[in-house]
Design an enzyme around this catalytic site. Structure first.
Site, short mmCIF file in Angstrom:
data_model
loop_
_atom_site.label_atom_id
_atom_site.label_comp_id
_atom_site.label_asym_id
_atom_site.label_seq_id
_atom_site.Cartn_x
_atom_site.Cartn_y
_atom_site.Cartn_z
N TYR A 91 0.86 -1.19 0.00
CA TYR A 91 0.00 0.00 0.00
C TYR A 91 0.90 1.23 0.00
O TYR A 91 2.00 1.22 -0.52
CB TYR A 91 -0.99 -0.04 1.17
CG TYR A 91 -2.21 0.80 0.88
CD1 TYR A 91 -3.02 0.52 -0.22
CD2 TYR A 91 -2.53 1.90 1.66
CE1 TYR A 91 -4.12 1.31 -0.52
CE2 TYR A 91 -3.63 2.68 1.38
CZ TYR A 91 -4.43 2.40 0.28
OH TYR A 91 -5.49 3.18 -0.03
N ARG A 147 -9.20 10.05 -8.82
CA ARG A 147 -8.35 10.85 -7.93
C ARG A 147 -7.56 9.89 -7.06
O ARG A 147 -7.88 9.66 -5.91
CB ARG A 147 -9.19 11.79 -7.07
CG ARG A 147 -8.37 12.80 -6.28
CD ARG A 147 -9.11 13.30 -5.06
NE ARG A 147 -9.46 12.25 -4.13
CZ ARG A 147 -8.62 11.72 -3.23
NH1 ARG A 147 -7.36 12.13 -3.16
NH2 ARG A 147 -9.04 10.76 -2.41
N LYS A 158 -5.58 -2.06 -0.71
CA LYS A 158 -6.40 -1.81 0.49
C LYS A 158 -6.98 -3.12 1.03
O LYS A 158 -6.96 -3.36 2.25
CB LYS A 158 -7.52 -0.82 0.15
CG LYS A 158 -8.40 -0.42 1.32
CD LYS A 158 -7.66 0.41 2.35
CE LYS A 158 -7.27 1.76 1.83
NZ LYS A 158 -7.85 2.90 2.47
N GLU A 210 -13.51 4.37 -2.97
CA GLU A 210 -12.13 4.80 -2.71
C GLU A 210 -11.62 5.66 -3.85
O GLU A 210 -11.70 5.29 -5.03
CB GLU A 210 -11.24 3.56 -2.55
CG GLU A 210 -9.81 3.87 -2.19
CD GLU A 210 -9.61 4.11 -0.70
OE1 GLU A 210 -8.64 4.80 -0.33
OE2 GLU A 210 -10.42 3.62 0.10
N ASP A 211 -11.09 6.82 -3.52
CA ASP A 211 -10.39 7.69 -4.46
C ASP A 211 -11.24 8.10 -5.65
O ASP A 211 -10.81 8.05 -6.81
CB ASP A 211 -9.09 7.03 -4.93
CG ASP A 211 -8.02 7.05 -3.84
OD1 ASP A 211 -8.28 7.63 -2.77
OD2 ASP A 211 -6.94 6.49 -4.04
N ASP A 267 -14.42 6.03 1.82
CA ASP A 267 -13.25 6.03 2.70
C ASP A 267 -12.61 7.40 2.81
O ASP A 267 -12.12 7.79 3.87
CB ASP A 267 -12.23 5.01 2.21
CG ASP A 267 -11.11 4.79 3.22
OD1 ASP A 267 -11.42 4.49 4.38
OD2 ASP A 267 -9.94 4.95 2.86
N ASP A 268 -12.60 8.17 1.72
CA ASP A 268 -11.95 9.48 1.74
C ASP A 268 -12.74 10.45 2.61
O ASP A 268 -12.16 11.28 3.31
CB ASP A 268 -11.82 10.01 0.31
CG ASP A 268 -11.04 9.07 -0.57
OD1 ASP A 268 -9.85 8.87 -0.30
OD2 ASP A 268 -11.63 8.50 -1.51
N ASN A 272 -0.66 11.55 0.82
CA ASN A 272 0.24 10.52 0.35
C ASN A 272 0.12 10.41 -1.16
O ASN A 272 -0.83 10.94 -1.74
CB ASN A 272 -0.02 9.17 1.06
CG ASN A 272 -1.46 8.70 0.90
OD1 ASN A 272 -2.09 8.91 -0.12
ND2 ASN A 272 -1.98 8.04 1.93
#
Length: 525
Positions: free
Chosen positions: A131, A184, A202, A273-274, A296-297, A447
């Site tokens: 990750y 993203r 993940k 996610e993202d 999650d974000d 990150n």
């Protein structure tokens, strides 16, 4: 308070018989023989098949005659890995990281049982490989690194076929799904189909650190095109060569996929996610009351960030009720930054009670154009509740720089989710020395590592030794001299040890992340 909330939600889940399987069943019927077994990483034991199994499964002659135990295979892999480390000494970090990822990925492709045992036993060493920060590098180069598929791929071209496609996945039961549209990825932007590395990594973390059954996870890539011109021109790019879908056309594709997923697995949890900001908030509001899902974000990062913020209050020697007085500057007005502020505002409201005061008065939000105020034109609706009015920013103006805000506000916490590496520069960090807190906190949560707002060494050097520092990417503890050490907490997924959320531990959720817990609680209510 938070522990009681978590326990209540967890109890609600258990009453409804909603539970994750963390134990892989014993002996099972295998509907394969010979080479098909050796080519299936679920069943392949390499040279570990005893002679009786080789006879039953048609493997005689397909393997070297010596039977090598699982333990010996484990030792052999670790020896190969340590040899790789020695042979790559002095090479660039990116080269070394990709080499380590490749050797782990080859094991994953060949023998999943051994792969997950290696991860579980060496999570501290391997989490940064599977990750963040290495996963960002993997996603950037995924089309070139691709060797065999993992997970499922749904594209805009599959519209009308997703309900039948979902039954192509071989597992009869799935507990956990992570899905991305690649719009993203971390702080790297639009990576299209190459973003599949994020769901894969993940879920591997969830298996290794949270004990979720690896046979009941599913990474999904939703490919609706890409606006990354470099990828569109890359002859190796594996995704759709078209601009991203927008508006109702985009939502209709996501709708179809969600219906397909929950038709087959009605009790699965889906993690978004993202996704880029506009779709992150839109899809969360669209599905959260209908399906067991979370973003999650917005929710996961916010949950663990809140745990860190509350921990900071304790580190400052203050009672948790003092959280309502903490001045927090957030740099980054994307889905993660606004998600953190929304959850922090909820926490302030709960702590303060119905005082009538706005829970947002101590929050300051900045984006690439500086401080966001009510004078901002075309302000994003999600950011509007945190925009400052004229009477709240005496001495500051619309678009004030980060340095100006830090010097004027003297915040207790400086939190970065901007994806802009080095934005917490020397001047900004030195200005934090004048914080109203005797122990200010600096959270550089973006990150991968190159996108971190500052390094741990810079934070302790310029902001002083008496700070709380947390990061979204791994940094080594900092030697402050005289036997003192500046300790680094990885805060984006808030790894106490990689993969286990600090917020999860504080909430008593037994390794199920805050976002999962919140999603499950809402769903089963």
């Amino acid at each position: 308070m938070w522990r009681n909330i978590a326990r209540s939600a967890a109890a609600s889940c258990l009453r409804r018989s909603r539970r994750f399987s963390t134990a892989i069943p014993g002996p099972c019927i295998v509907h394969k023989r010979g080479a098909d077994i050796l080519h299936d990483p679920w069943f392949n034991k390499d040279t570990g098949f005893p002679l009786t199994e080789r006879d039953r499964l048609g493997l005689r002659g397909l393997l070297p005659p010596r039977v090598i135990s699982f333990e010996h295979q484990y030792a052999r892999f670790m020896e190969s890995y340590r040899s790789l480390e020695k042979n790559t000494l002095g090479q660039p970090d990116s080269v070394v990281s990709l080499a380590k990822w490749r050797i782990l990925n080859r094991l994953h492709d060949r023998n999943e049982t051994l792969y997950y045992r290696v991860l579980i036993d060496n999570i501290k060493d391997f989490a940064p490989i599977i990750y963040t920060p290495t996963v960002g590098l993997v996603c950037q180069n995924y089309s070139g690194l691709f060797r065999r598929p993992r997970g499922m791929y749904f594209s805009a071209k599959d519209k009308g076929e997703m309900m039948s496609m979902i039954y192509n996945w071989p597992a009869h039961q799935v507990d956990m799904i992570v899905i991305t549209d690649g719009s993203r990825i971390l702080g790297l932007g639009d990576l299209g189909v190459q973003g599949i590395g994020i769901p894969i990594g993940k879920l591997d973390m969830y298996v290794a650190a949270a004990g979720i059954n690896p046979q009941r996870i599913l990474p999904i890539m939703l490919d609706v095109g890409t606006n990354n011109q470099r990828l569109l021109e890359d002859r190796l790019y594996l995704g759709l060569r078209q601009p991203r879908l927008e508006g109702e056309e985009y939502l209709s594709v996501v709708d179809e996929l969600m219906e397909a997923i929950f038709t087959r697995w009605p009790k699965a949890i889906v993690q978004f996610e993202d996704f880029q900001m506009k779709w992150a908030f839109e899809t969360l509001q669209r599905y959260r009351k209908k399906f067991c899902m979370f973003n999650d974000d917005i929710q996961g990062t916010a949950g663990v960030a809140l745990a860190g913020l509350l921990g900071t209050v304790r580190a400052q020697g203050r009672p948790l009720t003092d959280f309502v007085n903490q001045k927090i500057v957030v740099v980054g007005a994307g889905s993660a930054g606004i998600g953190v502020l929304n959850m922090a505002a909820q926490a302030v409201s709960r702590v303060a009670g119905n005082t009538g005061a706005s829970p947002n008065h101590q929050f300051y939000l900045l984006d690439k154009d500086g401080l966001i105020t009510k004078e901002r034109k075309n302000i994003d609706p999600a950011a509007a509740p945190f925009a400052k009015g004229p009477g709240e920013i005496e001495g500051l103006r619309e678009g004030a720089s980060l340095l100006e805000v830090v010097k004027k506000v003297k915040p207790h916490v400086l939190l970065g989710l901007s994806g802009v590496g080095g934005v917490f520069n020397e001047e900004v960090l030195k200005a934090m020395r004048e914080s109203d807190s005797t122990k200010p906190a600096i959270f550089a949560m973006s990150n991968p590592t190159m996108n971190a707002e500052c390094t741990a060494a810079d934070a302790f050097k310029h902001a002083g030794e008496n700070i709380v520092f947390a990061s979204g990417s791994p940094f080594a503890n900092v030697d402050l001299g005289n036997g003192k050490v500046g300790h680094v907490n990885q805060a984006n997924n808030m790894y106490l040890f990689p993969g286990i959320g600090l917020g999860t531990l504080l909430a008593g959720a037994h390794f199920i992340s805050d976002g999962m817990l919140q999603a499950a609680a809402e769903w089963y209510e």
